[in-house]
Write a protein that holds these residues in place. Sequence first.
Motif, PDB file in Angstrom:
ATOM      1  N   MET A   1       0.839  -1.201   0.000  1.00  0.00           N
ATOM      2  CA  MET A   1       0.000   0.000   0.000  1.00  0.00           C
ATOM      3  C   MET A   1       0.874   1.252   0.000  1.00  0.00           C
ATOM      4  N   ARG A   2       0.534   2.211  -0.858  1.00  0.00           N
ATOM      5  CA  ARG A   2       1.277   3.472  -0.921  1.00  0.00           C
ATOM      6  C   ARG A   2       0.562   4.514  -0.074  1.00  0.00           C
ATOM      7  N   GLN A   3       1.306   5.119   0.848  1.00  0.00           N
ATOM      8  CA  GLN A   3       0.771   6.159   1.720  1.00  0.00           C
ATOM      9  C   GLN A   3       1.672   7.387   1.644  1.00  0.00           C
ATOM     10  N   ILE A   4       1.073   8.556   1.776  1.00  0.00           N
ATOM     11  CA  ILE A   4       1.812   9.812   1.755  1.00  0.00           C
ATOM     12  C   ILE A   4       1.506  10.573   3.043  1.00  0.00           C
ATOM     13  N   VAL A   5       2.549  10.828   3.828  1.00  0.00           N
ATOM     14  CA  VAL A   5       2.411  11.668   5.017  1.00  0.00           C
ATOM     15  C   VAL A   5       2.613  13.112   4.582  1.00  0.00           C
ATOM     16  N   LEU A   6       1.645  13.966   4.874  1.00  0.00           N
ATOM     17  CA  LEU A   6       1.634  15.322   4.303  1.00  0.00           C
ATOM     18  C   LEU A   6       1.476  16.371   5.393  1.00  0.00           C
ATOM     19  N   ASP A   7       2.153  17.499   5.180  1.00  0.00           N
ATOM     20  CA  ASP A   7       1.976  18.658   6.059  1.00  0.00           C
ATOM     21  C   ASP A   7       2.120  19.925   5.230  1.00  0.00           C
ATOM     22  N   THR A   8       1.464  20.974   5.676  1.00  0.00           N
ATOM     23  CA  THR A   8       1.567  22.277   5.013  1.00  0.00           C
ATOM     24  C   THR A   8       1.913  23.356   6.032  1.00  0.00           C
ATOM     25  N   GLU A   9       2.459  24.452   5.542  1.00  0.00           N
ATOM     26  CA  GLU A   9       2.543  25.700   6.298  1.00  0.00           C
ATOM     27  C   GLU A   9       1.758  26.740   5.513  1.00  0.00           C
ATOM     28  N   THR A  10       1.161  27.674   6.229  1.00  0.00           N
ATOM     29  CA  THR A  10       0.252  28.641   5.599  1.00  0.00           C
ATOM     30  C   THR A  10       0.506  30.049   6.125  1.00  0.00           C
ATOM     31  N   THR A  11      -0.094  31.029   5.447  1.00  0.00           N
ATOM     32  CA  THR A  11       0.074  32.428   5.869  1.00  0.00           C
ATOM     33  C   THR A  11      -0.791  32.779   7.072  1.00  0.00           C
ATOM     34  N   GLY A  12      -1.748  31.928   7.378  1.00  0.00           N
ATOM     35  CA  GLY A  12      -2.664  32.186   8.487  1.00  0.00           C
ATOM     36  C   GLY A  12      -3.552  30.987   8.719  1.00  0.00           C
ATOM     37  N   LEU A  13      -4.730  31.234   9.296  1.00  0.00           N
ATOM     38  CA  LEU A  13      -5.580  30.130   9.723  1.00  0.00           C
ATOM     39  C   LEU A  13      -6.795  29.871   8.844  1.00  0.00           C
ATOM     40  N   ASN A  14      -7.133  30.803   7.940  1.00  0.00           N
ATOM     41  CA  ASN A  14      -8.408  30.668   7.236  1.00  0.00           C
ATOM     42  C   ASN A  14      -8.267  30.957   5.740  1.00  0.00           C
ATOM     43  N   ILE A  22       1.993  28.048   1.811  1.00  0.00           N
ATOM     44  CA  ILE A  22       3.328  28.542   1.474  1.00  0.00           C
ATOM     45  C   ILE A  22       4.385  27.427   1.468  1.00  0.00           C
ATOM     46  N   GLU A  23       4.049  26.256   1.978  1.00  0.00           N
ATOM     47  CA  GLU A  23       4.997  25.141   1.968  1.00  0.00           C
ATOM     48  C   GLU A  23       4.222  23.832   2.032  1.00  0.00           C
ATOM     49  N   ILE A  24       4.691  22.868   1.265  1.00  0.00           N
ATOM     50  CA  ILE A  24       4.115  21.524   1.280  1.00  0.00           C
ATOM     51  C   ILE A  24       5.248  20.522   1.419  1.00  0.00           C
ATOM     52  N   GLY A  25       5.083  19.584   2.354  1.00  0.00           N
ATOM     53  CA  GLY A  25       6.052  18.505   2.525  1.00  0.00           C
ATOM     54  C   GLY A  25       5.344  17.170   2.521  1.00  0.00           C
TER      55      GLY A  25
END
Length: 239
Positions: A1-14, A22-25
């Motif tokens: 099974m292929r799984q992707i662990v993902l996180d983002t950073e953003t300019t704010g909350l909404n 602004i960033e994707i990992g």
Amino acid sequence: MRQIVLDTETTGLNPRTGDRVIEIGCVEIFNRKLTGNNYHRYINPERDSDEAALAVHGLTTEFLSDKPKFHEIAEELRDFINGAEVIIHNAPFDLGFLNHEFQRLKLPDFVSYCSGVIDTLVHAKELHPGKRNSLDALCDRYGISNAHRKLHGALLDSELLADVYLAMTRGQNMLSMDVEVEAAVVGEMLDSVPLGEIIVLKANDEEETRHASVLLGLDKAAKGSCVWRAYAPLPAPDA
């Protein structure tokens, strides 16, 4: 099974008030093994970050000014995650932003390209009710070093979350939770029995019957055949 662990950073909350990604990992897991095939992009949001958000991720407007805009990386991101199960800590937050970014480009929602979504925050709350379940707290709980994490970063957080997820879902692999004590006892046993003189004691009829009764109870609880039947099939006891 292929799984992707993902996180983002953003300019704010909404995202509905104009905040942007602004960033994707992304960290790839295949059959519960880290592959090293990761995806990471900084993105020019074409706006400033809120002060609170900037304090978290430290990605300044100047640093992001020469990075690609989201529409320039949308296709490669879609191709990377396409068909995979996506693992996110507090999934509604990241998915809300990613869905919004895809909608801005008049594309189907981000989640439509995923085979499924696992929210590790929900899973952690089920495993550890009433406990702190932030990523830092889970790293401490599962013995994963995050000493190098001074600011939030999408790829670093994804790498940490991948280790947390694998630890959180591996299950208990021994009967004793006291590893050091058990290892010492086993070592003493091996030292005291010369090679070639190991004695094997087989269960007697009464013990076999009692064991079969336990398996029957597990069958009823599982509403089917319990997993132990695959390893040590025994006839069910007479009713």
